[in-house]
Design an enzyme around this catalytic site. Structure first.
Site, PDB file in Angstrom:
ATOM      1  N   ASP A 112       0.811  -1.228   0.000  1.00  0.00           N
ATOM      2  CA  ASP A 112       0.000   0.000   0.000  1.00  0.00           C
ATOM      3  C   ASP A 112       0.841   1.274   0.000  1.00  0.00           C
ATOM      4  OD1 ASP A 112      -2.253  -1.612   0.086  1.00  0.00           O
ATOM      5  OD2 ASP A 112      -2.261  -1.647   2.282  1.00  0.00           O
ATOM      6  N   LYS A 142       1.723   2.191  -5.131  1.00  0.00           N
ATOM      7  CA  LYS A 142       2.242   1.664  -6.413  1.00  0.00           C
ATOM      8  C   LYS A 142       1.295   1.995  -7.567  1.00  0.00           C
ATOM      9  CE  LYS A 142       2.190  -2.376  -4.449  1.00  0.00           C
ATOM     10  NZ  LYS A 142       1.969  -2.028  -3.033  1.00  0.00           N
ATOM     11  N   HIS A 160      -4.884  -1.435  -5.621  1.00  0.00           N
ATOM     12  CA  HIS A 160      -4.029  -0.356  -6.129  1.00  0.00           C
ATOM     13  C   HIS A 160      -4.927   0.817  -6.518  1.00  0.00           C
ATOM     14  CE1 HIS A 160      -0.571  -3.343  -7.248  1.00  0.00           C
ATOM     15  NE2 HIS A 160      -0.878  -3.343  -5.966  1.00  0.00           N
ATOM     16  N   THR A 181       2.881 -12.855   2.137  1.00  0.00           N
ATOM     17  CA  THR A 181       2.004 -13.383   1.109  1.00  0.00           C
ATOM     18  C   THR A 181       2.696 -14.603   0.491  1.00  0.00           C
ATOM     19  OG1 THR A 181       0.517 -12.774  -0.696  1.00  0.00           O
ATOM     20  CG2 THR A 181       2.805 -12.003  -0.877  1.00  0.00           C
ATOM     21  N   THR A 191      -8.678  -3.070  -0.255  1.00  0.00           N
ATOM     22  CA  THR A 191      -9.353  -4.319  -0.594  1.00  0.00           C
ATOM     23  C   THR A 191     -10.300  -4.756   0.519  1.00  0.00           C
ATOM     24  OG1 THR A 191      -7.550  -5.024  -1.997  1.00  0.00           O
ATOM     25  CG2 THR A 191      -8.956  -6.767  -1.171  1.00  0.00           C
ATOM     26  N   THR A 192      -9.835  -4.680   1.773  1.00  0.00           N
ATOM     27  CA  THR A 192     -10.642  -5.227   2.867  1.00  0.00           C
ATOM     28  C   THR A 192     -11.242  -4.139   3.757  1.00  0.00           C
ATOM     29  OG1 THR A 192      -8.657  -5.354   4.243  1.00  0.00           O
ATOM     30  CG2 THR A 192      -9.241  -7.333   2.998  1.00  0.00           C
ATOM     31  N   GLY A 193     -10.799  -2.894   3.608  1.00  0.00           N
ATOM     32  CA  GLY A 193     -11.310  -1.806   4.445  1.00  0.00           C
ATOM     33  C   GLY A 193     -10.776  -1.838   5.864  1.00  0.00           C
ATOM     34  N   ARG A 226      -5.324   0.349   8.756  1.00  0.00           N
ATOM     35  CA  ARG A 226      -3.913  -0.029   8.639  1.00  0.00           C
ATOM     36  C   ARG A 226      -3.168   0.375   9.905  1.00  0.00           C
ATOM     37  NH1 ARG A 226      -3.650   2.562   2.634  1.00  0.00           N
ATOM     38  NH2 ARG A 226      -4.594   0.832   1.502  1.00  0.00           N
TER      39      ARG A 226
HETATM   40  P1  GDP Z   1      -0.869   0.445  -3.524  1.00  0.00           P
HETATM   41  O1  GDP Z   1      -1.522  -0.805  -3.099  1.00  0.00           O
HETATM   42  O2  GDP Z   1       0.613   0.440  -3.297  1.00  0.00           O
HETATM   43  O3  GDP Z   1      -1.224   0.881  -4.916  1.00  0.00           O
HETATM   44  O4  GDP Z   1      -1.438   1.594  -2.553  1.00  0.00           O
HETATM   45  P2  GDP Z   1      -2.982   1.768  -2.085  1.00  0.00           P
HETATM   46  O5  GDP Z   1      -3.765   2.295  -3.196  1.00  0.00           O
HETATM   47  O6  GDP Z   1      -3.470   0.544  -1.399  1.00  0.00           O
HETATM   48  O7  GDP Z   1      -2.813   2.823  -0.922  1.00  0.00           O
HETATM   49  C1  GDP Z   1      -2.338   4.103  -1.162  1.00  0.00           C
HETATM   50  C2  GDP Z   1      -3.412   5.119  -0.716  1.00  0.00           C
HETATM   51  O8  GDP Z   1      -2.844   6.407  -0.619  1.00  0.00           O
HETATM   52  C3  GDP Z   1      -4.537   5.274  -1.724  1.00  0.00           C
HETATM   53  O9  GDP Z   1      -5.708   5.601  -1.020  1.00  0.00           O
HETATM   54  C4  GDP Z   1      -4.092   6.439  -2.590  1.00  0.00           C
HETATM   55  O10 GDP Z   1      -5.164   7.145  -3.185  1.00  0.00           O
HETATM   56  C5  GDP Z   1      -3.408   7.298  -1.564  1.00  0.00           C
HETATM   57  N1  GDP Z   1      -2.269   8.094  -2.065  1.00  0.00           N
HETATM   58  C6  GDP Z   1      -1.300   7.719  -2.949  1.00  0.00           C
HETATM   59  N2  GDP Z   1      -0.378   8.676  -3.065  1.00  0.00           N
HETATM   60  C7  GDP Z   1      -0.758   9.682  -2.236  1.00  0.00           C
HETATM   61  C8  GDP Z   1      -0.190  10.943  -1.870  1.00  0.00           C
HETATM   62  O11 GDP Z   1       0.869  11.347  -2.327  1.00  0.00           O
HETATM   63  N3  GDP Z   1      -0.874  11.685  -0.950  1.00  0.00           N
HETATM   64  C9  GDP Z   1      -2.055  11.267  -0.391  1.00  0.00           C
HETATM   65  N4  GDP Z   1      -2.635  12.050   0.503  1.00  0.00           N
HETATM   66  N5  GDP Z   1      -2.601  10.082  -0.703  1.00  0.00           N
HETATM   67  C10 GDP Z   1      -1.964   9.305  -1.600  1.00  0.00           C
HETATM   68  P1  IMO Z   2      -1.164  -4.123  -2.310  1.00  0.00           P
HETATM   69  O1  IMO Z   2      -0.708  -4.707  -3.615  1.00  0.00           O
HETATM   70  C1  IMO Z   2      -1.231  -4.623   2.003  1.00  0.00           C
HETATM   71  C2  IMO Z   2      -1.147  -8.738   3.465  1.00  0.00           C
HETATM   72  C3  IMO Z   2      -2.303  -9.274   4.290  1.00  0.00           C
HETATM   73  C4  IMO Z   2      -1.574 -10.277   5.147  1.00  0.00           C
HETATM   74  C5  IMO Z   2      -0.530 -10.863   4.195  1.00  0.00           C
HETATM   75  C6  IMO Z   2      -0.943 -12.148   3.507  1.00  0.00           C
HETATM   76  O2  IMO Z   2      -2.397  -3.318  -2.397  1.00  0.00           O
HETATM   77  O3  IMO Z   2      -0.025  -3.432  -1.622  1.00  0.00           O
HETATM   78  P2  IMO Z   2      -2.625 -12.706   1.517  1.00  0.00           P
HETATM   79  O4  IMO Z   2      -4.079 -12.392   1.336  1.00  0.00           O
HETATM   80  O5  IMO Z   2      -1.731 -12.156   0.471  1.00  0.00           O
HETATM   81  O6  IMO Z   2      -2.384 -14.182   1.760  1.00  0.00           O
HETATM   82  O7  IMO Z   2      -2.245 -12.004   2.911  1.00  0.00           O
HETATM   83  O8  IMO Z   2      -0.305  -9.849   3.213  1.00  0.00           O
HETATM   84  N1  IMO Z   2      -1.525  -8.181   2.142  1.00  0.00           N
HETATM   85  C7  IMO Z   2      -1.495  -6.880   1.841  1.00  0.00           C
HETATM   86  N2  IMO Z   2      -1.225  -5.815   2.620  1.00  0.00           N
HETATM   87  N3  IMO Z   2      -1.462  -4.455   0.674  1.00  0.00           N
HETATM   88  C8  IMO Z   2      -1.670  -5.522  -0.123  1.00  0.00           C
HETATM   89  O9  IMO Z   2      -1.651  -5.417  -1.459  1.00  0.00           O
HETATM   90  C9  IMO Z   2      -1.772  -6.809   0.464  1.00  0.00           C
HETATM   91  N4  IMO Z   2      -1.974  -8.056  -0.018  1.00  0.00           N
HETATM   92  C10 IMO Z   2      -1.826  -8.877   1.020  1.00  0.00           C
HETATM   93  O10 IMO Z   2      -2.897  -8.234   5.055  1.00  0.00           O
HETATM   94  O11 IMO Z   2      -0.868  -9.626   6.170  1.00  0.00           O
HETATM   95 MG    MG Z   3      -2.987  -1.479  -1.785  1.00  0.00          MG
END
Ligand code: GDP
Ligand code: IMO
Ligand code: MG
Length: 429
Positions: free
Chosen positions: A13, A16, A41, A237, A298-300, A303
C-alpha cells in the site's frame, strides 16, 4: 528500450497504483507480475477513483497493452467484476490480456483461505481471504488450474477432476462442504466464454516489444516485507513482490530490467499480523491513519501506522537493486511539527544494526533508534517541483534517500495523477 520494475518497498500500500498510472502515460506495456486480487491499487485520474485488484494500473492509457502476467493468480469472477466496473466508467479494455500460464484462483481457494485462518486462531496471518495462499500452494503442488486451461475444455475437466480429489478431502478435514465438480465446471465454462479472447501466450508480444525498444513497466503487488522468502515469514504473502521475481512473473529475460523504482510512503503502514518495529500505538499513529486515510483498499481494515523505517528501506533498496525511489504521501506529514525516522535497531544484546532486517522472532525484540527532524508545517499539495518544497521537507526526503542509498526519482503530494512530479536530483551516496 526501458524495462522498469515498480515494487513496494515496505509492507504494501505504498502507492504503487498511482505511480504506475502516472508512468503509464508514456508506457507501451504494463505487466502485473505476481499476486492476485489481494492487491488494492488505488488510482485517481479523469476516469474517477478506482481500486484495481488484478488489472494493471496502466489500463487508463488506451494505447498501453496491459497484461496480467504468468506470476499472478487470477480469480476470473473477481476479474470480470473489475472489468465491468472499469467499462462502466468508460475505460477501454481493448488492450487487456491475461497470460495463459497464470494460475486460476478457484472458489474453493477462497474457502480454504478462510478455513485455514480460522484454524490458525490467534496465530492467524490476517490474510485478505482472497484465496491467494491456497492458490499458490496448489501451483507449487502442481495441482493448480491455469487460465489457459479454459481454452481446452477436455483438459480442463480432467485437471479439475484431479484437483478436486485432494481439495474435497481437505475441505472435509476442515469441516467444509465438498465441491460439486459438475457445477464448478459449468461455471468455468462461463468464464471461458467471457475471457477466452484475452487469454494469450505472452511471449510473442513481449519478444516483439523488447525488440522494438518499447517502454515496459512491471507492476509489483504488496511490498518486500511481505515477500515469501525475504519478508516477515510466516506473516507474508505466498509470492515474491521483490524485483528479482519481476522478469520471471512477467515473462522477460532476467537481464532485461533496466530500472527498479521502489515505491515508499513517507511513513510506514501495514495491514495484517507480524512484527512492525516502528508502529505507533498512540494518538500519533491514529493521526497518521486519519490524515492518510489508512484503511485497506481491498478489505477496508484499518492499517497499522508508524514512523518511517530507515532500516527496512535500506534492506529493501539493496535486495531490490533499486535505482530510484518514488516517495508518496509526503502531504500527509504537512501538519506534524516533528517527525521521527528510525535509523537503526538495537538488538537485546546491545548491538545496533542498520542495514539488514533480522528474521521474524528477532524482529519482535528490536528497539528502534530514532532521529528527530523538524516538520515543515506547510501545505505541500500544490507543489510540483523539488525546488518549491519547503526546506524541511527537502531535508526529510534527503535523509530517506541517504538511508536507502538510492536517489529520489519521484515525489507525490496527493492521490491524484497531477499531484506527482519527477525529481532530477543527482544524489551522491
Ligand atoms: P498500492 O496498493 O501500493 O497501490 O497503494 P494503495 O492504493 O493501497 O494505498 C495508497 C493510498 O494512498 C490510496 O488511497 C491512494 O489514493 C493514496 N495516495 C497515494 N499517493 C498519495 C499521496 O501522495 N498523498 C495522499 N494524501 N494520498 C496518496
Ligand atoms: P497491495 O498490492 C497490504 C497482506 C495481508 C496479510 C498478508 C498475507 O495493495 O499493496 P494474503 O491475502 O496475500 O495471503 O495475505 O499480506 N496483504 C497486503 N497488505 N497491501 C496488499 O496489497 C496486500 N496483499 C496482502 O494483510 O498480512
Ligand atoms: Mg494497496
Amino acid at each position: 528500450m526501458s524495462v522498469t520494475a515498480i515494487v513496494g518497498a515496505q509492507w504494501g500500500d505504498e502507492g504503487k497504483g498511482r505511480v504506475i498510472d502516472y508512468l503509464a502515460q508514456k508506457a507501451d506495456v504494463v505487466i502485473r507480475f505476481q499476486g492476485g486480487d489481494n492487491a488494492g491499487h488505488t488510482v485517481i485520474n479523469r476516469f474517477g477513483k478506482h481500486a484495481l485488484h488484478l488489472i494493471p494500473s496502466g489500463i487508463f492509457n488506451p494505447s498501453t497493452h496491459n497484461i496480467i502476467g504468468t506470476g499472478c493468480v487470477v480469480n476470473p469472477a473477481a476479474l470480470l467484476d473489475e472489468m465491468a466496473q472499469l467499462q462502466a466508467a468508460g475505460v477501454s479494455l481493448d488492450r487487456l490480456w491475461i497470460s495463459a500460464r497464470a494460475q486460476m484462483v478457484m472458489p474453493y481457494h477462497r474457502r480454504l483461505d478462510a478455513l485455514e485462518e480460522q484454524v490458525r486462531g490467534r496465530d492467524s496471518i490476517g490474510t485478505t481471504k482472497r484465496g491467494i495462499g491456497p492458490a499458490y500452494a496448489d501451483k507449487a503442488a502442481r495441482s493448480g488450474l491455469r487460465m489457459g486451461d479454459l481454452l481446452y475444455p477436455d483438459w480442463l475437466e480432467a485437471r479439475l477432476d484431479h484437483a478436486l480429489r485432494t481439495v474435497n478431502r481437505k475441505l472435509q478435514l476442515f469441516g467444509g462442504e465438498p465441491v460439486d465438480g459438475q457445477v464448478l465446471y459449468e461455471q468455468l465454462m462461463t468464464f471461458r466464454e467471457a475471457l477466452a479472447d484475452r487469454i494469450i501466450d505472452t511471449t510473442p508480444m513481449l519478444r516483439q516489444a523488447l525488440a522494438q525498444g518499447a517502454s515496459i513497466l512491471l507492476e509489483g503487488q504488496l511490498g518486500v516485507m511481505r515477500d515469501l522468502d525475504w519478508g516477515i515469514y510466516p506473516f507474508v504473502t505466498s509470492s515474491n513482490p521483490t524485483a528479482a521475481y519481476a522478469p520471471v512473473g512477467a515473462g522477460l529475460p532476467a537481464g532485461s530490467v533496466t530500472r527498479v523504482i521502489g515505491v515508499v510512503k513517507a511513513y510506514s503502514t501495514a495491514v495484517g499480523a507480524g512484527p512492525f518495529p516502528t508502529e505507533l500505538h498512540d494518538e500519533l499513529g491514529e493521526r497518521l491513519r486519519e490524515q492518510g486515510g489508512e484503511y485497506g483498499a481491498t478489505t477496508g481494515r484499518p492499517r497499522r501506522c508508524g514512523w518511517f523505517d530507515g532500516v527496512a528501506i535500506r534492506y529493501a533498496a539493496w535486495l531490490n537493486g533499486m535505482t530510484g525511489l518514488a516517495v508518496t504521501k509526503l502531504d500527509v506529514l504537512d501538519t506534524f511539527p516533528e517527525l521521527k525516522i528510525c535509523v537503526g535497531y538495537r538488538l537485546p544484546s546491545g548491538q545496533v544494526i542498520s542495514d539488514r532486517m533480522p528474521d521474524t522472532p528477532a524482529l519482535y525484540q528490536v528497539d528502534p533508534i530514532y532521529e528527530t527532524m523538524p516538520g515543515w508545517m506547510t501545505d505541500t499539495r500544490h507543489v510540483r517541483r523539488w525546488e518549491d518544497l519547503p526546506a524541511a521537507a527537502q531535508a526529510y526526503l534527503q535523509r530517506i534517500s541517504e538511508l536507502a542509498g538510492t536517489p529520489i526519482a519521484y515525489v507525490s503530494v496527493g492521490p491524484e495523477r497531477e499531484q506527482m512530479f519527477a525529481v532530477s536530483l543527482i544524489t551522491e551516496h
